[in-house]
Design an enzyme around this catalytic site. Structure first.
Site, short mmCIF file in Angstrom:
data_model
loop_
_atom_site.label_atom_id
_atom_site.label_comp_id
_atom_site.label_asym_id
_atom_site.label_seq_id
_atom_site.Cartn_x
_atom_site.Cartn_y
_atom_site.Cartn_z
N TYR A 52 0.87 -1.04 -0.14
CA TYR A 52 -0.11 -0.12 -0.04
C TYR A 52 0.75 1.16 -0.13
CZ TYR A 52 -3.01 3.62 1.65
OH TYR A 52 -3.64 4.92 1.73
N HIS A 82 -3.79 16.67 -2.74
CA HIS A 82 -4.17 16.75 -1.32
C HIS A 82 -3.67 17.90 -0.46
CE1 HIS A 82 -4.68 12.40 -1.77
NE2 HIS A 82 -4.80 12.14 -0.48
N ASN A 194 1.21 11.42 5.83
CA ASN A 194 0.33 10.49 6.71
C ASN A 194 0.91 10.52 8.19
OD1 ASN A 194 -0.48 7.14 6.04
ND2 ASN A 194 -2.02 8.79 6.53
N TYR A 277 -15.48 30.71 47.44
CA TYR A 277 -14.76 29.87 46.73
C TYR A 277 -13.51 30.30 45.85
CZ TYR A 277 -18.35 26.38 48.41
OH TYR A 277 -19.30 25.78 49.06
N ARG A 280 -10.80 30.94 48.36
CA ARG A 280 -10.32 29.84 49.21
C ARG A 280 -10.23 28.60 48.31
NH1 ARG A 280 -15.01 26.98 52.42
NH2 ARG A 280 -16.21 28.91 51.69
N PHE A 326 -1.74 6.64 12.25
CA PHE A 326 -2.29 8.12 11.88
C PHE A 326 -3.24 8.70 12.55
CE2 PHE A 326 -3.47 5.05 8.47
CZ PHE A 326 -5.06 5.12 9.08
N GLU A 411 -12.44 5.30 5.14
CA GLU A 411 -12.07 5.99 6.40
C GLU A 411 -13.23 6.39 7.08
OE1 GLU A 411 -9.57 8.77 4.76
OE2 GLU A 411 -8.13 7.36 3.86
#
Length: 450
Positions: A52, A82, A194, A277, A280, A326, A411
Site C-alpha cells: 500500500y 491533497h 500520513n 470559593y 479559598r 495516523f 476511512e
C-alpha cells in the site's frame, strides 16, 4: 543546538527550537535507520511486491495497482491533489513546529524516505523557511493529510513559505538559500503527509502558552487575594496534603510563596472566618487544571516521538504492515481536555474580578471608582471578562466526539483532532482574560497602597 533522534524530543526542546529559533542536527544513528528503511523500499519496488502507498493507490483506491514506471509520479500527484487546505494559515511558530515534528517522526526509520528528505526538513528549520499551511481541511485521521501536503509542497519547490519576515513563493526562498527542489520517489509523498504533526504542532504550541498562562494566573490570583484581604489559612499545607493531589499541593505552595510577608492578607477570624470559593479554592481549581496540563504533556511527548504514518516498514522490509497510527484520537481527546482546563482558569478569574468590583462583596469603592457615579471605574472591565469567559465555554466544546466518514467510507471514523486545539483562538482569548485580570489586580493594589 537540538540533536534529533526520533525518540527523545521533549517539550522543552521544542520550545527552544520554535520560540527561540535554536538550530537542529540529526543524529548519525537515526540517519542510518532512515537509510536502511529506504533500502527496504527500493527492494520492494524492484521485487514488484504489492505494498500500500508504494505501488497502489490511496484510500479507496488502495486496490488499484500502479505500474512500476509510475510510482514516483504517484507521490507527486498525491501531494498536489491533497494540498487543498483552506482558511487562514497556521501561525509561523506552528508551521515551524510542524516541520520539526515531522522530521523527528521520520527519523525513527519506519517510513522509507531517503536521507535527502530528512536533510531538507532540517535545512528548512535551520534556514528559517517555514511552509504556509492553511488551518482548515484536516479530519485528523489518515493523518493531517491536507496540512502536511502543504508542508510537502515546499520540499518539491512549490507552495508558499514564511521567509525573512514575508510570505513568498518557495522557489524565491530556495533561490536565495541556494536550495533545489526535490523529486519525490516511491513512498516519500505518503510518508510526508500520513501523520499527526499538524494537530500535534498546534497542541505543543498551545501547551507551551497554556503552561505560561497557568503560572501567570497564580501571581495574578495572589494579587487579588491582597486586594480583597483574603484569608491565607486556606493555603495551609495540611489542607492540601489531606486530599493528596500533587498539583493542588503545588499550587498552594506557590500561593504561600507569592504571599509570604504580605501585609494585605488576613488570618482566619480576623475579618472573616473564610473566603468565597473563588479565593479559598484556588489550589483546588487551579490544581485540577494543572492535572489536565500534565496529562496533555505526557500525551504530546509520546506523540512527538511516535511513528504515525502508514504503512510502517520493519525488519529491513521483510515486514511491512498497514495500520492506523495516523489516527489522531489520543491527541484529539488531550486537546479537548486542555481547552476545558484553560477555560477554568479564566472562569474562576472572572469570579474574582466580580468580587473586586462589586460593592456588595467587599468594603471597597463601588467598581473601584475614585468618583462613583461620575466615573464608572472598572465596571465594564467585568463585562468584558464575563463575555470572554462565556465565549470560552463555546470554544471549549469537544471536537473529538465528532466524526464524519471520508474516502467513500473507507476511512469511516476520524478524530477531528486538528480542530480540537481550537486553533489558537481559544487560548488567545483566555490569555486576554488573564491579562485583563492582571490590570485589575495592579489597579486594586495601587488603590490600597494609596
Amino acid at each position: 543546538m537540538v540533536v534529533l533522534t526520533g525518540a527523545s524530543l521533549n517539550l522543552q526542546q521544542v520550545k527552544r527550537v520554535c520560540l527561540y529559533e535554536e538550530t537542529v542536527a540529526i543524529s548519525p544513528e537515526s540517519m542510518q535507520n532512515v537509510q536502511k528503511s529506504r533500502e527496504a523500499v527500493d527492494r520492494i519496488v524492484e521485487d514488484k511486491r504489492t505494498i500500500y502507498g508504494i505501488n497502489t493507490g490511496f484510500g479507496k483506491f488502495s486496490d488499484v495497482i500502479i505500474d512500476e514506471q509510475d510510482v514516483n509520479a504517484l507521490q507527486l500527484n498525491l501531494i498536489r491533489s491533497h494540498a487543498c487546505g483552506v482558511g487562514d494559515p497556521f501561525p509561523e511558530i506552528v508551521s515551524r513546529a510542524m516541520v520539526l515534528l515531522r522530521l523527528n517522526a521520520l527519523l525513527k526509520g519506519f517510513s522509507g524516505i531517503r536521507p535527502l528528505i530528512a536533510e531538507r526538513l532540517a535545512e528548512l528549520l535551520n534556514n528559517h523557511i517555514h511552509p504556509v499551511v492553511p488551518q482548515q481541511g484536516s479530519l485528523g485521521a489518515s493523518g493531517d493529510l491536507a496540512p502536511l501536503s502543504h508542508l510537502a509542497l515546499v520540499l518539491i519547490g512549490e507552495g508558499k513559505v514564511f521567509y525573512k519576515g514575508r510570505v513568498c513563493p518557495t522557489a524565491e526562498a530556495y533561490k536565495e538559500e541556494g536550495l533545489k527542489p526535490i523529486s519525490l520517489q516511491a513512498k516519500e509523498g505518503l510518508a510526508l503527509i500520513n501523520g499527526t504533526q499538524a494537530m500535534t504542532a498546534m497542541g505543543v504550541v498551545n501547551w507551551i502558552e497554556a503552561n505560561e498562562l497557568a503560572l501567570q494566573s497564580e501571581w495574578i490570583a495572589a494579587m487579588t487575594m491582597e486586594g480583597l484581604e483574603g484569608v491565607i489559612d486556606a493555603f495551609h499545607p495540611s489542607i492540601h496534603e489531606a486530599r493528596g493531589y500533587k498539583q493542588q499541593i503545588d499550587v498552594a505552595e506557590r500561593m504561600r510563596r507569592l504571599l509570604e510577608g504580605s501585609k494585605l492578607t488576613t488570618k482566619q477570624g480576623e475579618k472573616r472566618v473564610q473566603d468565597a470559593y473563588s479565593l479559598r479554592c484556588i489550589p483546588q481549581v487551579h490544581g485540577a487544571s494543572w492535572q489536565a496540563l500534565d496529562y496533555v504533556k505526557e500525551k504530546l511527548e509520546i506523540e512527538m516521538n511516535a511513528a504515525t504514518d502508514n504503512p510502517l516498514i520493519f525488519d529491513d522490509g521483510n515486514l511491512v504492515i498497514s495500520g492506523g497510527n495516523f489516527h489522531g484520537q489520543p491527541i484529539a481527546i488531550a486537546m479537548d481536555f486542555m481547552k476545558i482546563a484553560v477555560a477554568e482558569f479564566a472562569s474562576i478569574s472572572e469570579r474574582r474580578i466580580e468580587r473586586l468590583v462589586n460593592p456588595q462583596l467587599n468594603d471597597l469603592p463601588p467598581f473601584l471608582s475614585p468618583q462613583p457615579g461620575l466615573q464608572s471605574g472598572a465596571m465594564i472591565l467585568q463585562y468584558s471578562a464575563a463575555s470572554l469567559v462565556s465565549e470560552n465555554k463555546t470554544l471549549a466544546h469537544p471536537a473529538s466526539v465528532d466524526s464524519i466518514p471520508s474516502s467513500a467510507n473507507q476511512e469511516d471514523h476520524v478524530s477531528m483532532g486538528t480542530i480540537a486545539p481550537g486553533t489558537r483562538t481559544a487560548l488567545y482569548k483566555m490569555r486576554g482574560e488573564c491579562w485583563r485580570l492582571s490590570v485589575y489586580a495592579h489597579s486594586r493594589l495601587s488603590n490600597i497602597v494609596e
